[in-house]
Design a protein around this motif. Sequence first.
Motif, PDB file in Angstrom:
ATOM      1  N   TYR A 161       2.638 -19.738 -11.551  1.00 53.49           N
ATOM      2  CA  TYR A 161       2.049 -20.642 -10.554  1.00 53.49           C
ATOM      3  C   TYR A 161       1.104 -19.861  -9.653  1.00 53.49           C
ATOM      4  O   TYR A 161       1.453 -18.786  -9.159  1.00 53.49           O
ATOM      5  CB  TYR A 161       3.153 -21.310  -9.728  1.00 53.49           C
ATOM      6  N   GLN A 162      -0.112 -20.426  -9.451  1.00 52.90           N
ATOM      7  CA  GLN A 162      -1.080 -19.805  -8.543  1.00 52.90           C
ATOM      8  C   GLN A 162      -1.247 -20.683  -7.312  1.00 52.90           C
ATOM      9  O   GLN A 162      -1.481 -21.890  -7.426  1.00 52.90           O
ATOM     10  CB  GLN A 162      -2.426 -19.608  -9.240  1.00 52.90           C
ATOM     11  N   PRO A 163      -1.120 -20.079  -6.116  1.00 48.49           N
ATOM     12  CA  PRO A 163      -1.174 -20.869  -4.884  1.00 48.49           C
ATOM     13  C   PRO A 163      -2.513 -21.560  -4.662  1.00 48.49           C
ATOM     14  O   PRO A 163      -3.574 -21.032  -5.016  1.00 48.49           O
ATOM     15  CB  PRO A 163      -0.922 -19.819  -3.801  1.00 48.49           C
ATOM     16  N   VAL A 206     -11.571 -17.446  -5.475  1.00 50.60           N
ATOM     17  CA  VAL A 206     -11.757 -16.789  -4.172  1.00 50.60           C
ATOM     18  C   VAL A 206     -11.101 -15.412  -4.225  1.00 50.60           C
ATOM     19  O   VAL A 206      -9.887 -15.312  -4.415  1.00 50.60           O
ATOM     20  CB  VAL A 206     -11.149 -17.635  -3.037  1.00 50.60           C
ATOM     21  N   GLU A 207     -11.915 -14.361  -4.023  1.00 45.85           N
ATOM     22  CA  GLU A 207     -11.397 -13.004  -4.178  1.00 45.85           C
ATOM     23  C   GLU A 207     -11.510 -12.160  -2.914  1.00 45.85           C
ATOM     24  O   GLU A 207     -10.819 -11.144  -2.796  1.00 45.85           O
ATOM     25  CB  GLU A 207     -12.119 -12.300  -5.337  1.00 45.85           C
ATOM     26  N   THR A 208     -12.375 -12.532  -1.987  1.00 41.56           N
ATOM     27  CA  THR A 208     -12.552 -11.715  -0.788  1.00 41.56           C
ATOM     28  C   THR A 208     -12.450 -12.572   0.467  1.00 41.56           C
ATOM     29  O   THR A 208     -12.657 -13.805   0.426  1.00 41.56           O
ATOM     30  CB  THR A 208     -13.927 -11.007  -0.795  1.00 41.56           C
ATOM     31  N   ALA A 209     -12.131 -11.913   1.590  1.00 39.89           N
ATOM     32  CA  ALA A 209     -12.047 -12.620   2.867  1.00 39.89           C
ATOM     33  C   ALA A 209     -13.407 -13.175   3.266  1.00 39.89           C
ATOM     34  O   ALA A 209     -13.505 -14.241   3.899  1.00 39.89           O
ATOM     35  CB  ALA A 209     -11.508 -11.672   3.935  1.00 39.89           C
ATOM     36  N   ALA A 210     -14.492 -12.481   2.901  1.00 40.14           N
ATOM     37  CA  ALA A 210     -15.833 -12.952   3.228  1.00 40.14           C
ATOM     38  C   ALA A 210     -16.130 -14.265   2.502  1.00 40.14           C
ATOM     39  O   ALA A 210     -16.706 -15.197   3.077  1.00 40.14           O
ATOM     40  CB  ALA A 210     -16.866 -11.889   2.842  1.00 40.14           C
ATOM     41  N   GLY A 235      -8.459 -23.372  -1.201  1.00 42.73           N
ATOM     42  CA  GLY A 235      -8.979 -22.287  -2.014  1.00 42.73           C
ATOM     43  C   GLY A 235      -7.912 -21.767  -2.969  1.00 42.73           C
ATOM     44  O   GLY A 235      -6.707 -21.899  -2.733  1.00 42.73           O
ATOM     45  N   GLN A 236      -8.374 -21.161  -4.028  1.00 48.18           N
ATOM     46  CA  GLN A 236      -7.478 -20.632  -5.058  1.00 48.18           C
ATOM     47  C   GLN A 236      -8.112 -19.370  -5.612  1.00 48.18           C
ATOM     48  O   GLN A 236      -9.295 -19.336  -5.936  1.00 48.18           O
ATOM     49  CB  GLN A 236      -7.289 -21.675  -6.174  1.00 48.18           C
ATOM     50  N   ARG A 263      -2.326 -13.766  -7.434  1.00 48.60           N
ATOM     51  CA  ARG A 263      -2.479 -14.012  -8.864  1.00 48.60           C
ATOM     52  C   ARG A 263      -1.413 -15.030  -9.296  1.00 48.60           C
ATOM     53  O   ARG A 263      -0.496 -15.320  -8.534  1.00 48.60           O
ATOM     54  CB  ARG A 263      -2.283 -12.709  -9.651  1.00 48.60           C
ATOM     55  N   PRO A 264      -1.507 -15.565 -10.498  1.00 47.25           N
ATOM     56  CA  PRO A 264      -0.412 -16.422 -10.997  1.00 47.25           C
ATOM     57  C   PRO A 264       0.894 -15.628 -11.030  1.00 47.25           C
ATOM     58  O   PRO A 264       0.941 -14.505 -11.532  1.00 47.25           O
ATOM     59  CB  PRO A 264      -0.875 -16.807 -12.407  1.00 47.25           C
TER      60      PRO A 264
END
Length: 600
Positions: free
Chosen positions: A342-344, A558-562, A575-576, A582-583
Amino acid sequence: MRTPAAGGDALLALDPAYRSAFTAAPLAMAVVAPDGLVVGANATLARLLGAPRPDTLAGRVAADLVDLAADPRTWQAYREVLRGRQAVLRCTRRLKHPDGHSLWAQVTVTPLTGGEQGVLLSVADISARRELQARLRHLQMHDPVTRLPNRSLFFERLTTALETALTSDVGTGRVGLCYLDLDGFKAINDTLGHRVGDRLLAAVAERLTRCADEAGYNRTGVPLVARLGGDEFALLVEDSAGTEQLADLAEAVLTALQAPFDLSGQRLSVSASIGVVERHAEGTTATGLMQAADTTLYWAKADGKSRWTLFDPERNAHRMTRQALVSTLRPGIEREEFVLQYQPLVGMSDGRLRGVEALVRWDHPQFGMLSPNRFVGLAEEDGSIVPLGRWILRTACRQARRWQLDHPGEPPLFVSVNVAVRQVWDSDLVSDVARILAECELDPGLLQLELTESALMGSAGRPIKALQALSDMGVRIAIDDFGTGYSNLAYLSRLPVSVLKLDGSFVRGFQYEDGAGSGAGAAGEGGRSAPNAADEVIVEAMVQLAHRLGLSVTAEGVETAAQAARLRRIGCDTGQGWLYSRPVPPDDIVALLTQDAPVL
């Protein structure tokens, strides 16, 4: 010349009637003494062997007359019969007649009866039978339309070629094969008839034979051309010199078939797809070589036809792996080899966990843990996506209900499940969802079904009616990977959709913060990359459009805070991505659900 002793008396002592029958018998016969010399022969044997009279054969070595010493096994068996240790010897021999012609003879040697010593030698001319057998074998082993060797003879020659390459001390020890199929032949056969089709096959065979003859010029042997059936042909290269030789042969065949065929006033054009295999004979079987050739021919067809393709072990290994996965998909579902991670899905405004996306993994007993891109497409092709999708839906809903019961003080999480369009067509998805929600006692509002944009846009009939029924039930419908498909915005307003999930390719454009760009990726004033700015404009427009239509928006990847800050600024709802998590297994979601601080 020695005078036969033992056995001679037996012949002379025969009853006149028996001696007369022996002399006049149509079967060629001779009495042979234990020492191997002829005691007496009849006129039929003399004529068969070209002797002037029967008595000229007396005292001759019988084994020399019918070539019994030609091979050790026959010679040994003959000697055992002479000694009385073996009951009979039968063998076939090719005998040379004094006038120069050859004949095939069946030789039988049996001991004399009545206590007499010696043996009876009989010889039957079977030349006519052998010739008939040869003609029948030729008919059996050759194609009547093209007069080429057929599949049976081809496999026989291929097997012999492999055995010779392994045992011979000379040559390369390699074999090569061009396996070809005519492109568009079926259309010619169907429209012009089988008679024209047969004439075309015969003409193709002539051109292939010329190619083989030219390829064999100044070489040790000419490639064997065979028709394997239908419009399939093969060219076998024994003792091949390498892939370059086979490639040249394949090119020559393609060139030869380019010129149109003039058949009884009809001008026809065909092309061919060719699979080329060349390898060392060691470790290769005829069946294995043909399987490789058949696979390579399929590649040539799939790559666009009218071409040759060389066998690629790596590509074949991928195909074999794919086939192994296909054959074990349904058994794997029955054995419950699949697991869910499961991915949040996180609220952009407050960083709180809102829901999760259920992502299936296959814990394959041979290949280990496999991601969805390795098997979901295969499951859609063979229809096993229906039972697999039903299992995913049930497992995800049970998990969502379990989280709800175990943590009553927390806001319930919704679970998002991917649905293939084939699940809508090949099963009663509405009934499945209703039944599973009832079994799990899960509120329909806590279930979200995701379908890709390409599956939804332009759909009509049953899929849309099913989705409308699910939406009316309270289930949320999301378009996954939005922005990568048709993007039919006018049609979007008429779909029973509540969520848009923006494809991660848009989010990846948000690589740099304002004023923080550097290196080759940054450009323009303040370090802001122009392509990034364009991506932001596009995403902002899609978010505004979705909100105007009453839809919420989830940003994937979405990978970065920016990236999260920019998405938050333009109004994205959830966002995911790896920035959040990660899952993960269900227990790890519990930790995120119960923590006091936001996920980020």
